[in-house]
Write a protein that holds these residues in place. Structure first.
Motif, short mmCIF file in Angstrom:
data_model
loop_
_atom_site.label_atom_id
_atom_site.label_comp_id
_atom_site.label_asym_id
_atom_site.label_seq_id
_atom_site.Cartn_x
_atom_site.Cartn_y
_atom_site.Cartn_z
N LEU A 78 42.73 142.45 36.51
CA LEU A 78 43.70 141.52 37.08
C LEU A 78 44.52 142.26 38.12
O LEU A 78 45.42 143.03 37.78
CB LEU A 78 44.62 140.98 35.99
N GLU A 80 47.17 143.15 41.28
CA GLU A 80 48.54 142.72 41.57
C GLU A 80 48.54 141.59 42.60
O GLU A 80 49.28 140.62 42.47
CB GLU A 80 49.37 143.89 42.10
N GLU A 81 47.70 141.71 43.62
CA GLU A 81 47.58 140.65 44.62
C GLU A 81 46.53 139.67 44.16
O GLU A 81 45.34 139.95 44.17
CB GLU A 81 47.20 141.25 45.99
N ARG A 82 46.97 138.51 43.68
CA ARG A 82 46.06 137.54 43.09
C ARG A 82 45.71 136.45 44.09
O ARG A 82 46.49 136.16 44.97
CB ARG A 82 46.67 136.93 41.83
N LYS A 134 53.91 130.09 40.52
CA LYS A 134 53.30 131.43 40.54
C LYS A 134 52.94 131.87 39.13
O LYS A 134 51.86 132.42 38.88
CB LYS A 134 54.26 132.43 41.18
N GLY A 135 53.84 131.63 38.18
CA GLY A 135 53.59 132.03 36.80
C GLY A 135 52.40 131.31 36.20
O GLY A 135 51.58 131.92 35.49
N GLN A 138 49.23 132.70 37.56
CA GLN A 138 48.93 134.00 36.95
C GLN A 138 48.35 133.83 35.56
O GLN A 138 47.50 134.62 35.14
CB GLN A 138 50.19 134.87 36.92
N LYS A 139 48.79 132.81 34.83
CA LYS A 139 48.20 132.55 33.52
C LYS A 139 46.72 132.22 33.66
O LYS A 139 45.88 132.69 32.88
CB LYS A 139 48.92 131.40 32.82
N GLN A 141 44.69 133.16 36.04
CA GLN A 141 43.94 134.37 36.39
C GLN A 141 43.84 135.34 35.22
O GLN A 141 42.85 136.05 35.07
CB GLN A 141 44.58 135.03 37.61
N PHE A 142 44.87 135.36 34.39
CA PHE A 142 44.81 136.18 33.18
C PHE A 142 43.65 135.70 32.30
O PHE A 142 42.86 136.51 31.80
CB PHE A 142 46.13 136.10 32.42
N PRO A 158 51.12 143.03 35.41
CA PRO A 158 50.78 141.72 34.84
C PRO A 158 51.96 140.78 34.62
O PRO A 158 51.76 139.57 34.52
CB PRO A 158 50.15 142.09 33.48
N SER A 160 54.61 140.40 36.65
CA SER A 160 55.29 140.05 37.90
C SER A 160 55.33 138.54 38.06
O SER A 160 54.31 137.85 37.99
CB SER A 160 54.55 140.68 39.08
#
Length: 316
Positions: A78, A80-82, A134-135, A138-139, A141-142, A158, A160
């Motif tokens: 994963l 940092e730049e997603r 954003k959060g 990120q979920k 992508q996690f 992870p 951020s």
């Protein structure tokens, strides 16, 4: 057994040495912190582990053999730049990435629904990615990162963009993957509180070199040697006079009506003697070892390294 060994790895780009003879070992089943200031070389090392680029010198051993391209199937990364495709629906995109990881569509759909429920984003399955915060993104992508149950998980910052509640949810899931499913986890982060809470071992990279490696508890105990905190009632001058030249450094604050002295004592001092002398001079309430935080260790170790090598903060 170590799942990952980095042996004397160096990597240079034009006019810049990104990694300089770096070695470290990540025990299988551990949670490992990869730390360092911006530009230290962490991302380059992660790219090498993921077989995105190759080292100029040294080698990487993964699961007992030299790292090869096929090993990437057993690594979840994963960055940092997603990036997600904003116009695609969330569920469709997650299925697309799952199939790229080698999962069959029917299997992926079941697993994804389970993960969406776990991370409380089931209502977003049919929404477009551009509608996600954003959060939330990120979920997603996690989930895609961990879905194929890789042996090694690498998370670059992870937490951020997460609020405390969702950061706690993600932390619990990472620990579950580690403790219940046996995944080895590498964290690259600047959040030292997360390091203290999650990591068993760390490596600190600075200026392209490994300047500190080891077990977190052992590092804190070693670097905290001779450091104590005393809570007391009485005259600080009387306390310091009683301890005399046994003190190398000290400071006093007041908390909840009690005075608190932070002391750094000579390494050859008998702690029992110090307690006795302090108790005779003031009304001693507590006497505790003062373990440095990982944040203090990070700052002190980097500053000490830079000072020894004549590096200033303005150096590139």
């Amino acid at each position: 057994m170590d799942i990952l060994q980095i042996e004397n790895v160096s990597k240079s780009y034009t006019n810049h040495k990104a990694l300089d003879d770096v070695s470290l070992a990540v025990p299988a089943g551990s949670v490992y912190g990869l730390l360092g200031p911006n530009g230290a070389g962490k991302t380059t090392l992660i790219r090498i582990i993921n077989h995105i680029t190759a080292p100029d010198e040294g080698r990487v051993i993964f699961d007992g053999h030299p790292l090869k391209a096929d090993d990437v199937a057993h690594i979840g990364y994963l960055p940092e730049e997603r990036g997600l495709y904003k116009k695609m629906k969330v569920g469709d995109q997650a299925l697309f990435f799952a199939k790229l990881k080698g999962l069959k569509a029917s299997e992926a759909a079941v697993e994804l629904r389970r993960w969406f429920d776990r991370l409380e984003i089931s209502d977003w399955w049919d929404k477009k990615v551009e509608e996600l915060s954003k959060g939330m993104a990120q979920k997603v992508q996690f989930i895609v990162t961990v879905l194929h149950r890789p042996k090694l998980l690498i998370f670059d910052e992870p937490f951020s963009g997460f609020d405390p509640i969702n950061a706690d949810i993600l932390t619990r899931e990472i620990l579950r993957l580690n403790r219940e499913e046996g995944s080895t986890v590498i964290f690259s982060t600047h959040n030292m509180e997360s390091v203290e809470a999650l990591c068993e071992n760390i490596t600190l990279i600075n200026r392209s070199r490994n300047i500190l490696s080891g077990n977190v508890a052992e590092i804190r105990a070693r670097l905290g040697q001779g450091r104590y905190t005393i809570s007391f009632d009485g005259d600080p001058d009387a306390l310091f006079a009683a301890l005399g030249d046994r003190i190398l450094a000290s400071s006093v604050t007041k908390e909840h009506g009690l005075l608190k002295a932070s002391l750094r004592l000579r390494p050859d001092i008998d702690r029992r003697e110090v307690i006795s002398l302090a108790n005779n001079a003031v009304d001693l309430v507590t006497f505790d070892r003062a373990l440095p935080s990982m944040n203090d260790i990070f700052i002190r170790t980097v500053e000490d390294y830079n000072r020894r090598h004549g590096i200033t903060s303005t150096d590139v």
